[in-house]
Design a protein around this motif. Structure first.
Motif, PDB file in Angstrom:
ATOM      1  N   ASN A   9       1.161  -1.302  -0.580  1.00 24.12           N
ATOM      2  CA  ASN A   9      -0.038   0.015  -0.031  1.00 24.12           C
ATOM      3  C   ASN A   9       0.900   1.815  -0.118  1.00 24.12           C
ATOM      4  O   ASN A   9       1.814   1.403   1.221  1.00 24.12           O
ATOM      5  CB  ASN A   9      -1.169   0.118   1.143  1.00 24.12           C
ATOM      6  N   LEU A  11       0.149   4.298  -0.004  1.00 27.02           N
ATOM      7  CA  LEU A  11      -0.443   5.363   0.573  1.00 27.02           C
ATOM      8  C   LEU A  11       0.463   5.925   2.065  1.00 27.02           C
ATOM      9  O   LEU A  11       0.511   7.143   2.436  1.00 27.02           O
ATOM     10  CB  LEU A  11      -2.216   4.898   0.706  1.00 27.02           C
ATOM     11  N   GLY A  12       0.356   4.562   2.733  1.00 28.18           N
ATOM     12  CA  GLY A  12       1.449   5.064   3.733  1.00 28.18           C
ATOM     13  C   GLY A  12       3.105   4.919   3.475  1.00 28.18           C
ATOM     14  O   GLY A  12       3.592   5.589   4.806  1.00 28.18           O
ATOM     15  N   ASP A  45      -6.002   7.669  -6.871  1.00 25.86           N
ATOM     16  CA  ASP A  45      -6.407   5.866  -6.477  1.00 25.86           C
ATOM     17  C   ASP A  45      -5.916   5.050  -7.338  1.00 25.86           C
ATOM     18  O   ASP A  45      -5.742   3.756  -7.008  1.00 25.86           O
ATOM     19  CB  ASP A  45      -6.327   5.811  -5.287  1.00 25.86           C
ATOM     20  N   ILE A  67      -2.697   1.292  -3.744  1.00 27.78           N
ATOM     21  CA  ILE A  67      -3.002   2.893  -2.937  1.00 27.78           C
ATOM     22  C   ILE A  67      -4.663   2.616  -2.810  1.00 27.78           C
ATOM     23  O   ILE A  67      -6.099   3.144  -2.956  1.00 27.78           O
ATOM     24  CB  ILE A  67      -3.017   4.116  -3.791  1.00 27.78           C
ATOM     25  N   ALA A 137      -0.671   3.461   6.293  1.00 26.34           N
ATOM     26  CA  ALA A 137      -1.125   4.484   5.533  1.00 26.34           C
ATOM     27  C   ALA A 137      -2.697   4.415   6.229  1.00 26.34           C
ATOM     28  O   ALA A 137      -3.449   5.300   5.571  1.00 26.34           O
ATOM     29  CB  ALA A 137      -1.660   2.773   4.629  1.00 26.34           C
ATOM     30  N   GLY A 141      -3.565   8.415   5.891  1.00 26.59           N
ATOM     31  CA  GLY A 141      -5.658   7.464   5.089  1.00 26.59           C
ATOM     32  C   GLY A 141      -6.112   8.955   5.829  1.00 26.59           C
ATOM     33  O   GLY A 141      -7.208   9.450   4.613  1.00 26.59           O
TER      34      GLY A 141
END
Length: 369
Positions: A9, A11-12, A45, A67, A137, A141
């Motif tokens: 992931n 995102l993090g 994303d 994502i 994330a 997030g």
């Protein structure tokens, strides 16, 4: 194919971790900046939307990465403009995130744990127990979801979120690495580009982790104090029995000494009727903080169903403030925000499985009482 292999992931991933990820794919490090910008500044994303990334790399990313932001299961806006999101994490667990607007300022209160492993007596989160730490994330997030809710917007003219405070559910320093990674993204110029003065970590006083924090980052600091002496703080903030006030304030001074600029710590003090709001408490606080560069945030207690504590009258709050002001301290009174949607300080609870069984024990005690 990437059958059976868990995707990363993105995102993090902090900048350092994102660069390492691309190097592991045999790609150049500059790809990290491109992808970080797409994710965090543009709210993307879907790899197909990353138009300055080659099609071959986009296909590779879709195979090995994703994502994935937390799912919003509830969103409400208070009469005063405060926004609250409940975000689903895993296995039915959720956390709460709050955005507080105030003129040109908009502060996002971010959670770091599902529940809280501490058991501060005046906080509804602590009474519900603890499930687990959030991943990086899941932490960043919350910022991603809140920022995306305002898109599209002109980054050069407006900032939907100007400040971030790690003051939501949980004790940030007990989830050290994930919190540090998330905060680095908050301050990254290719992500959210929030000033280190506008990213604040609030801690109840995990002293060893606070010392470590000062070696890694220079975000702003807030200390959840809530009492001017150890005897009282032991009952309100049980962590004090392990790291008493003197040790906590010494670590706070060490942290401030490491900062390149002259910054003050924010002392958070929740005023509870008849418990810690008396004039003698204010005078003790004045004496206690005389060698600590600080400003004091007075927070009238926000009631919740499981608590017998009450909010003091504004007359008592202002009398407490007057003693601090007379001694030369800046003591601001935090106006309760979002309490009509249970978004005020100390009211965040979310929904989660309590692995500590603290919530069951607390309910049993309440029923017997």
């Amino acid at each position: 194919m990437n059958s059976g292999v868990e995707k990363v992931n993105l995102l993090g991933l902090s900048r350092a971790r994102m660069e390492a990820f691309f190097e592991s794919l045999g790609e150049k490090r500059f790809r990290a900046s491109q992808v970080i910008q797409w994710i965090h500044q543009r709210g993307v994303d879907n790899f197909d939307e990353m138009t300055n990334v080659s099609k071959v790399l986009r296909e590779k990313l879709a195979e090995v990465a994703e994502i994935r932001a937390p799912e919003v299961v509830y969103h409400n806006i208070s009469q005063d403009g405060t926004r609250k999101w409940v975000m689903q994490m895993s296995a039915g667990n959720s956390v709460e995130t709050v955005l507080i607007p105030d003129g040109q300022r908009a502060t996002l209160c971010v959670s770091s744990q599902i529940g809280c492993s501490l058991d501060c007596t005046f906080c509804s989160t602590g009474k519900r127990g603890f499930n687990r730490n959030l991943s990086a994330a899941e932490i960043i997030g919350q910022v991603w979801v809140a920022m995306k809710s305002f898109m599209p917007y002109d980054r050069n003219k407006e900032r939907p979120i100007t400040n971030v405070v790690m003051m939501g559910m949980g004790e940030p320093l007990l989830n050290f690495d994930n919190v540090v990674d998330a905060m680095s993204l908050m301050m990254d110029d290719w992500a959210y580009s929030i000033s280190k003065r506008r990213v604040t970590l609030s801690t109840a006083g995990v002293v060893p982790a606070l010392d470590r924090l000062g070696d890694i980052t220079d975000v702003s600091l807030a200390i959840s104090l809530h009492a001017p002496n150890d005897e009282l703080r032991d009952t309100l903030v049980p962590l004090n029995r392990k790291y008493p006030i003197a040790e906590l304030l010494a670590a706070t001074r060490r942290y401030l000494d490491k900062l390149a600029d002259k910054r003050k710590v924010t002392i958070e003090y929740t005023l509870i009727d008849g418990v810690n709001d008396k004039p003698e408490h204010a005078r003790q606080l004045v004496k206690l903080l005389r060698n600590v560069p600080c400003k004091i945030n007075l927070i009238p207690f926000n009631p919740f169903a499981e608590s017998t504590f009450q909010r003091p009258s504004m007359e008592r709050v202002r009398a407490f403030q007057a003693i601090l002001s007379h001694a030369g301290y800046v003591g601001t009174i935090r106006t309760p925000r979002g309490d009509d949607i249970d978004a005020a300080c100390g009211q965040l609870v979310g929904q989660f499985e309590d692995r500590t069984r603290r919530s069951q024990k607390y309910i049993a005690v309440q029923q017997v009482g």
